[in-house]
Design a protein around this motif. Structure first.
Motif, mmCIF file in Angstrom:
data_model
loop_
_atom_site.group_PDB
_atom_site.id
_atom_site.type_symbol
_atom_site.label_atom_id
_atom_site.label_comp_id
_atom_site.label_asym_id
_atom_site.label_seq_id
_atom_site.Cartn_x
_atom_site.Cartn_y
_atom_site.Cartn_z
ATOM 1 N N VAL A 13 -32.165 28.062 -14.408
ATOM 2 C CA VAL A 13 -32.746 28.469 -15.697
ATOM 3 C C VAL A 13 -32.408 27.449 -16.776
ATOM 4 N N ARG A 14 -31.143 27.052 -16.864
ATOM 5 C CA ARG A 14 -30.735 26.101 -17.899
ATOM 6 C C ARG A 14 -31.467 24.775 -17.757
ATOM 7 N N GLU A 15 -31.548 24.252 -16.548
ATOM 8 C CA GLU A 15 -32.188 22.959 -16.342
ATOM 9 C C GLU A 15 -33.697 23.029 -16.584
ATOM 10 N N ALA A 16 -34.312 24.145 -16.212
ATOM 11 C CA ALA A 16 -35.747 24.294 -16.447
ATOM 12 C C ALA A 16 -36.052 24.390 -17.931
ATOM 13 N N VAL A 17 -35.248 25.142 -18.672
ATOM 14 C CA VAL A 17 -35.459 25.250 -20.127
ATOM 15 C C VAL A 17 -35.218 23.902 -20.796
ATOM 16 N N LYS A 18 -34.228 23.170 -20.309
ATOM 17 C CA LYS A 18 -33.978 21.824 -20.841
ATOM 18 C C LYS A 18 -35.191 20.926 -20.615
ATOM 19 N N GLY A 29 -40.719 18.280 -26.836
ATOM 20 C CA GLY A 29 -40.162 17.528 -27.956
ATOM 21 C C GLY A 29 -39.481 18.396 -28.992
ATOM 22 N N ARG A 30 -39.032 19.582 -28.591
ATOM 23 C CA ARG A 30 -38.349 20.521 -29.487
ATOM 24 C C ARG A 30 -37.546 21.504 -28.634
ATOM 25 N N THR A 31 -36.681 22.259 -29.295
ATOM 26 C CA THR A 31 -35.884 23.249 -28.578
ATOM 27 C C THR A 31 -36.704 24.499 -28.317
ATOM 28 N N VAL A 32 -36.782 24.906 -27.066
ATOM 29 C CA VAL A 32 -37.483 26.137 -26.694
ATOM 30 C C VAL A 32 -36.462 27.268 -26.712
ATOM 31 N N GLU A 33 -36.707 28.281 -27.546
ATOM 32 C CA GLU A 33 -35.759 29.376 -27.724
ATOM 33 C C GLU A 33 -35.847 30.387 -26.578
ATOM 34 N N ALA A 34 -34.744 31.081 -26.354
ATOM 35 C CA ALA A 34 -34.674 32.061 -25.277
ATOM 36 C C ALA A 34 -35.710 33.165 -25.438
ATOM 37 N N GLY A 35 -36.021 33.533 -26.680
ATOM 38 C CA GLY A 35 -36.971 34.606 -26.930
ATOM 39 C C GLY A 35 -38.390 34.299 -26.505
ATOM 40 N N SER A 36 -38.703 33.040 -26.294
ATOM 41 C CA SER A 36 -40.060 32.669 -25.889
ATOM 42 C C SER A 36 -40.119 32.198 -24.438
ATOM 43 N N ILE A 37 -39.058 32.480 -23.677
ATOM 44 C CA ILE A 37 -39.012 32.091 -22.270
ATOM 45 C C ILE A 37 -39.389 33.278 -21.385
ATOM 46 N N GLU A 38 -40.334 33.073 -20.502
ATOM 47 C CA GLU A 38 -40.691 34.081 -19.502
ATOM 48 C C GLU A 38 -40.236 33.573 -18.138
ATOM 49 N N THR A 39 -39.475 34.389 -17.445
ATOM 50 C CA THR A 39 -38.917 33.984 -16.154
ATOM 51 C C THR A 39 -39.089 35.087 -15.123
ATOM 52 N N GLY A 40 -39.599 34.714 -13.965
ATOM 53 C CA GLY A 40 -39.692 35.629 -12.836
ATOM 54 C C GLY A 40 -39.086 34.977 -11.615
ATOM 55 N N ALA A 63 -30.957 34.616 -22.599
ATOM 56 C CA ALA A 63 -30.110 34.180 -23.713
ATOM 57 C C ALA A 63 -28.666 34.020 -23.265
ATOM 58 N N SER A 64 -28.180 34.961 -22.439
ATOM 59 C CA SER A 64 -26.801 34.883 -21.949
ATOM 60 C C SER A 64 -26.595 33.650 -21.075
ATOM 61 N N VAL A 65 -27.574 33.334 -20.221
ATOM 62 C CA VAL A 65 -27.476 32.164 -19.355
ATOM 63 C C VAL A 65 -27.469 30.883 -20.185
ATOM 64 N N LEU A 66 -28.354 30.817 -21.179
ATOM 65 C CA LEU A 66 -28.431 29.610 -21.992
ATOM 66 C C LEU A 66 -27.203 29.428 -22.880
ATOM 67 N N ALA A 67 -26.568 30.527 -23.231
ATOM 68 C CA ALA A 67 -25.365 30.439 -24.072
ATOM 69 C C ALA A 67 -24.131 30.105 -23.246
ATOM 70 N N GLY A 68 -24.208 30.324 -21.910
ATOM 71 C CA GLY A 68 -23.049 30.118 -21.051
ATOM 72 C C GLY A 68 -22.740 28.683 -20.768
#
Length: 228
Positions: free
Chosen positions: A179-184, A191-202, A223-228
């Motif tokens: 999850v972290r690497e995919a969001v990165k 070209g910007r930070t993608v926030e946890a609230g706009s992430i859809e994951t299945g 959000a918990s994963v990205l904050a960890g």
């Protein structure tokens, strides 16, 4: 005498292809990747109700980019086909390969015979039982289907996403790392930070005891994963 304009077939196909590419490029991208426990599909999607990633059947998931109404129509058709096959034969006979081929044939017919092609790209993923081989199929707007391995990115920033994921990808990632690497990668491509609230994951999690392997990650989980 009326004038009947003639367009060479190759020009007509090019025009349709360009049209579909432009429509797809306006949408948010999706990443599909295999990790240690199974398969993850992740995308930037600000909507909480209009899903880009969904379940098709017990071990099969679907993701689409482009025009929502069109890939949602494909998803519903896939669910119906899977239900019919599972009811007529057996649940084990519902395979991602067959669904991908059905989608390929439908999109090819639309691309060649209708005035406007579908502006979509889709992924069909199936997680195998223990010791089996996971499958991810990428189907283009013209019906072209490819069997992907490891990871795949589709949508407007597919090339940038593929490069970003490729530089870090390891098939033995656990889910939080994936999850972290995919969001990165999504943030890098946008070209910007993608926030946890706009992430859809299945995820298709083979370790689940339930027959249905698909589950969504909640906003709090992401959000918990990205904050960890």
């Amino acid at each position: 005498m009326s004038f009947m304009p003639y367009v060479p077939p190759e020009q007509l196909m090019k025009d349709r292809s360009d049209f579909a590419h432009k429509g797809i490029a306006r949408g948010k991208s999706v990443i599909g990747l295999e990790y240690a426990d199974s398969i993850m599909l992740i995308a930037e999607n600000p909507s909480a109700t209009l899903h880009k990633i969904s379940e098709i059947y017990d071990r099969i998931a679907f993701a689409g980019v482009g025009k929502y109404s069109e890939f949602e129509d494909l998803r519903i058709s896939g669910v119906r086909l899977a239900d019919l096959r599972g009811y007529s034969y057996g649940r084990e006979d519902v395979r991602a390969r067959d669904l991908a081929n059905a989608y390929s044939q439908a999109l090819s017919t639309i691309f060649t015979q209708q005035m406007k092609p579908y502006e979509v790209e889709i992924l069909v993923a199936e997680v195998a039982e223990d010791g089996g081989h996971d499958e991810i199929y990428h189907v283009l707007f013209d019906g072209t289907v490819t069997d992907e391995h490891g990871f795949v990115a589709i949508g407007g920033h597919a090339d940038e996403l593929s490069e970003a994921v490729k530089s870090a990808y390891q098939p033995d990632w656990d889910l939080p790392t994936a999850v972290r690497e995919a969001v990165k990668a999504l943030s890098t491509a946008e070209g910007r930070t993608v926030e946890a609230g706009s992430i859809e994951t299945g995820v298709l999690d083979r370790t689940r005891a339930a027959r249905r392997k698909f589950r969504r990650l909640s906003e709090d989980e992401v959000a918990s994963v990205l904050a960890g």
